[in-house]
Design an enzyme around this catalytic site. Structure first.
Site, PDB file in Angstrom:
ATOM      1  N   CYS A 176      35.313  45.458  31.553  1.00 15.74           N
ATOM      2  CA  CYS A 176      34.381  44.658  31.229  1.00 15.74           C
ATOM      3  C   CYS A 176      33.140  44.991  30.710  1.00 15.74           C
ATOM      4  CB  CYS A 176      34.374  43.570  32.537  1.00 15.74           C
ATOM      5  SG  CYS A 176      35.310  43.244  33.112  1.00 15.74           S
TER       6      CYS A 176
ATOM      7  N   ARG B  11      34.900  41.320  41.242  1.00 17.13           N
ATOM      8  CA  ARG B  11      35.269  42.847  40.859  1.00 17.13           C
ATOM      9  C   ARG B  11      36.761  43.599  41.230  1.00 17.13           C
ATOM     10  NH1 ARG B  11      31.024  43.657  44.553  1.00 17.13           N
ATOM     11  NH2 ARG B  11      32.379  42.472  46.090  1.00 17.13           N
TER      12      ARG B  11
ATOM     13  N   ARG C 257      41.037  51.589  32.119  1.00 21.42           N
ATOM     14  CA  ARG C 257      40.870  51.360  30.873  1.00 21.42           C
ATOM     15  C   ARG C 257      39.177  51.817  31.320  1.00 21.42           C
ATOM     16  NH1 ARG C 257      42.146  44.951  30.843  1.00 21.42           N
ATOM     17  NH2 ARG C 257      41.846  45.868  33.434  1.00 21.42           N
TER      18      ARG C 257
ATOM     19  N   LEU D 241      22.491  50.477  41.693  1.00 19.27           N
ATOM     20  CA  LEU D 241      21.941  51.625  41.345  1.00 19.27           C
ATOM     21  C   LEU D 241      22.682  53.123  41.637  1.00 19.27           C
ATOM     22  CD1 LEU D 241      17.872  50.798  42.106  1.00 19.27           C
ATOM     23  CD2 LEU D 241      18.473  50.507  40.133  1.00 19.27           C
TER      24      LEU D 241
ATOM     25  N   LYS E 236      27.845  34.886  31.891  1.00 15.77           N
ATOM     26  CA  LYS E 236      28.498  35.450  32.358  1.00 15.77           C
ATOM     27  C   LYS E 236      28.538  36.708  31.987  1.00 15.77           C
ATOM     28  CE  LYS E 236      32.508  37.928  33.526  1.00 15.77           C
ATOM     29  NZ  LYS E 236      33.645  38.220  34.296  1.00 15.77           N
TER      30      LYS E 236
HETATM   31  C1  UGA Z   1      32.578  43.685  36.804  1.00 12.77           C
HETATM   32  C2  UGA Z   1      31.560  42.798  37.867  1.00 12.77           C
HETATM   33  O1  UGA Z   1      31.215  43.665  38.538  1.00 12.77           O
HETATM   34  C3  UGA Z   1      31.664  41.674  37.933  1.00 12.77           C
HETATM   35  O2  UGA Z   1      31.279  40.601  38.502  1.00 12.77           O
HETATM   36  C4  UGA Z   1      33.243  41.075  36.723  1.00 12.77           C
HETATM   37  O3  UGA Z   1      33.619  39.966  37.221  1.00 12.77           O
HETATM   38  C5  UGA Z   1      33.739  41.642  36.170  1.00 12.77           C
HETATM   39  O4  UGA Z   1      33.335  43.449  35.989  1.00 12.77           O
HETATM   40  C6  UGA Z   1      34.798  41.165  34.665  1.00 12.77           C
HETATM   41  O5  UGA Z   1      33.735  40.732  34.432  1.00 12.77           O
HETATM   42  O6  UGA Z   1      36.117  41.165  34.931  1.00 12.77           O
HETATM   43  P1  UGA Z   1      34.772  44.990  37.677  1.00 12.77           P
HETATM   44  O7  UGA Z   1      34.313  46.037  36.005  1.00 12.77           O
HETATM   45  O8  UGA Z   1      35.480  45.336  38.498  1.00 12.77           O
HETATM   46  O9  UGA Z   1      33.528  44.631  37.394  1.00 12.77           O
HETATM   47  O10 UGA Z   1      33.929  46.710  38.264  1.00 12.77           O
HETATM   48  P2  UGA Z   1      32.491  47.246  38.573  1.00 12.77           P
HETATM   49  O11 UGA Z   1      32.281  47.109  40.579  1.00 12.77           O
HETATM   50  O12 UGA Z   1      31.437  45.959  38.483  1.00 12.77           O
HETATM   51  O13 UGA Z   1      32.109  48.724  38.085  1.00 12.77           O
HETATM   52  C7  UGA Z   1      31.586  48.793  36.787  1.00 12.77           C
HETATM   53  C8  UGA Z   1      31.935  50.331  36.828  1.00 12.77           C
HETATM   54  O14 UGA Z   1      30.001  50.767  37.578  1.00 12.77           O
HETATM   55  C9  UGA Z   1      32.454  51.380  37.553  1.00 12.77           C
HETATM   56  O15 UGA Z   1      32.964  52.044  36.757  1.00 12.77           O
HETATM   57  C10 UGA Z   1      31.636  51.474  38.825  1.00 12.77           C
HETATM   58  O16 UGA Z   1      32.521  53.257  38.918  1.00 12.77           O
HETATM   59  C11 UGA Z   1      30.083  51.785  37.971  1.00 12.77           C
HETATM   60  N1  UGA Z   1      29.341  51.721  38.956  1.00 12.77           N
HETATM   61  C12 UGA Z   1      29.232  50.542  39.421  1.00 12.77           C
HETATM   62  C13 UGA Z   1      28.481  52.989  39.043  1.00 12.77           C
HETATM   63  O17 UGA Z   1      28.395  53.909  37.934  1.00 12.77           O
HETATM   64  N2  UGA Z   1      26.906  52.852  39.647  1.00 12.77           N
HETATM   65  C14 UGA Z   1      27.087  52.066  40.067  1.00 12.77           C
HETATM   66  O18 UGA Z   1      25.634  51.755  41.165  1.00 12.77           O
HETATM   67  C15 UGA Z   1      27.666  50.362  40.447  1.00 12.77           C
END
Ligand code: UGA
Length: 441
Positions: A262, A153, A329, A252, A206
């Site tokens: 992603c 992440r 992004r 959640l 993935k």
């Molecule tokens: C995500 C996946 O979590 C990674 O496992 C994966 O490797 C990566 O994509 C990828 O394919 O390269 P990332 O996009 O860096 O990672 O970030 P996340 O921490 O998963 O968050 C994604 C989005 O979801 C953020 O905007 C975050 O604010 C949002 N989010 C996350 C929520 O709105 N609620 C939540 O409970 C968790």
């Protein structure tokens, strides 16, 4: 081992420093010569916690180097990792041109048997294509393609790749499995779980992980619309759900929706994979639609709180798609800003790291140097990204600066009681609003 990494972005660069810190000899390259010039001077081209230090340390070890010339990087390598971008095409399919070009480059410069490892997220079936391509380019060389998806992440990329909860290797030939076991031996020795499977399973797994995480977030956001109307509390509902180990509490958190490159791209790509294979997966479309709805819900709340948006100043706190990154992004904050700007609001924003990227992406957005400058004269403040520094704001000062003391919390960061005590009108997500008796709006 000698390893080459093609693509030094958010996946490739953490991969380079991680592999080097495991003791391998790593050479990284990227089509972006400016980024390679920075890396060669020891400067990461983007913000990622801990990256500066680890990059410096690994460069000093002599095991990590960068070059913009692929011919400096591939010869002698036993494994080439492809970590280039796979952005969506207009029809949602992943654009795999950079993957193809990287594989061709790897073939052209291979000097012996070579494992080509896909780390870029690619649709099922890509490895089969790559294998054909490599054999055509260099019939004299023995190649194996493996799928080795990355689960890191942004914001915690180094922790995730130095201590992965799983390492997935999809391959056909035993010698390719063996090579990949050797790459990751220092991690599996310390307990990281190694899952060996066939290539199509690894590729699909993935996409499945990202789609399922997005599904959890969209489920929480849809439920938040409901809890708001029912007078219930979404955070507590999520706690109850999350106490069940079959569900789990992570992902959640209701709010402004998910962003980043992603989830959007992988949801779309998985839909297209399903269609191309003659099956439909409408749930994925609904996940994406609910994410749009989550952003619109905050835009609607802002309009509802302010009545007419024309000439009202709306301050956005947090512009990055998540904390601890400067990546904007598909940032929900910028999507919200666009919606408010279209309604002629004056939108200003502050982010600890992502201001420059946000301005480049959305020039109409006014950038402020700190949260207080953003709040000055604002009719409403919207918390978009839950950076830690926003939990320590001086609420009294914030209120004294604002034209109207209205706060919309798109990440449920603030404490409702503290907001009440300071006299704010406060709209969290999926939780009861705090409306002081005398609030006119
Ligand atoms: C995500 C996946 O979590 C990674 O496992 C994966 O490797 C990566 O994509 C990828 O394919 O390269 P990332 O996009 O860096 O990672 O970030 P996340 O921490 O998963 O968050 C994604 C989005 O979801 C953020 O905007 C975050 O604010 C949002 N989010 C996350 C929520 O709105 N609620 C939540 O409970 C968790």
């Amino acid at each position: 081992m000698k390893i080459a990494v093609i693509g030094t972005g958010h996946v490739g660069l953490p991969t380079c420093v991680t592999l080097s810190s495991l003791g391998h000899e790593v050479a990284g390259t990227d089509a972006n010569a400016e980024s390679i010039a920075l890396l060669s001077r020891g400067t990461p081209p983007f913000h990622e916690p801990g990256l500066d230090e680890l990059l410096e340390q690994q460069a000093a070890s002599g095991r990590l180097r960068f070059s913009s010339d692929i011919a400096d990087v591939v010869p002698g390598a036993e494994v080439v990792f492809i970590c280039v971008g796979t952005p969506p095409r207009s029809d949602g399919r992943a654009n795999l041109l950079a993957v193809e070009l990287s594989a061709r480059d790897a073939a052209r410069h291979a000097t012996g048997p070579l494992v080509v490892a896909e780390k870029s997220t690619v649709p099922a079936g890509t490895a089969a294509r790559l294998k054909g391509l490599l054999a055509r380019e260099r019939p004299d060389v023995e190649f194996e393609v493996v799928s080795n998806p990355e689960f890191l992440r942004e914001g915690s990329a180094l922790a995730d790749s130095l201590r992965p909860d799983r390492i997935v290797i999809g391959a056909e030939a035993e010698w390719a499995f063996e090579m990949m076991r050797r790459v990751y031996e220092p991690l599996t020795r310390k307990g990281s779980r190694l899952i060996e499977t066939d290539i199509a399973t690894a590729e699909l797994a993935k996409h499945a992980c990202n789609a399922f995480l997005a599904l959890k977030i969209s489920f929480a956001n849809a439920l938040a619309r409901l809890t708001e109307r029912a007078g219930a509390d979404m955070v507590e509902v999520a706690d109850v759900m999350g106490s069940d180990p079959r569900i789990g509490r992570a992902y959640l958190d209701a709010g402004l929706g998910y962003g980043g490159s992603c989830f959007h791209k992988d949801l779309l790509a998985l839909q297209r994979v399903a269609e191309d294979l003659g099956t439909d997966f409408p749930l994925l479309r609904e996940v994406a639609r609910l994410n749009e709805e989550a952003i619109q819900a905050v835009a609607d709340k802002t309009r509802e709180a302010l009545w007419n948006l024309e000439d009202k100043r709306v301050a956005l706190l947090g512009l990055a798609f998540k904390p601890e990154t400067d990546d904007v992004r598909f940032s929900p904050a910028l999507a919200l800003a666009q919606r408010l700007l279209r309604q002629d609001a004056r939108v200003v924003g502050y982010d600890p790291r992502a201001s420059a990227n946000a301005k480049a992406e959305l020039p109409a957005l006014e950038i402020c140097v700190d949260p207080y400058e953003a709040a000055a004269g604002a009719h409403c403040l919207v918390l978009c990204t839950e950076w830690d520094e926003f939990s320590h704001l001086d609420l009294a000062r914030l209120k004294s600066l604002m034209a109207y003391p209205i706060v919309i919390d798109g990440r449920n960061l603030f404490d409702g009681n503290a907001m009440r005590a300071h006299g704010f009108t406060y709209y969290p997500t999926g939780r009861r609003a705090v409306v002081p008796d005398r609030a006119a709006t």
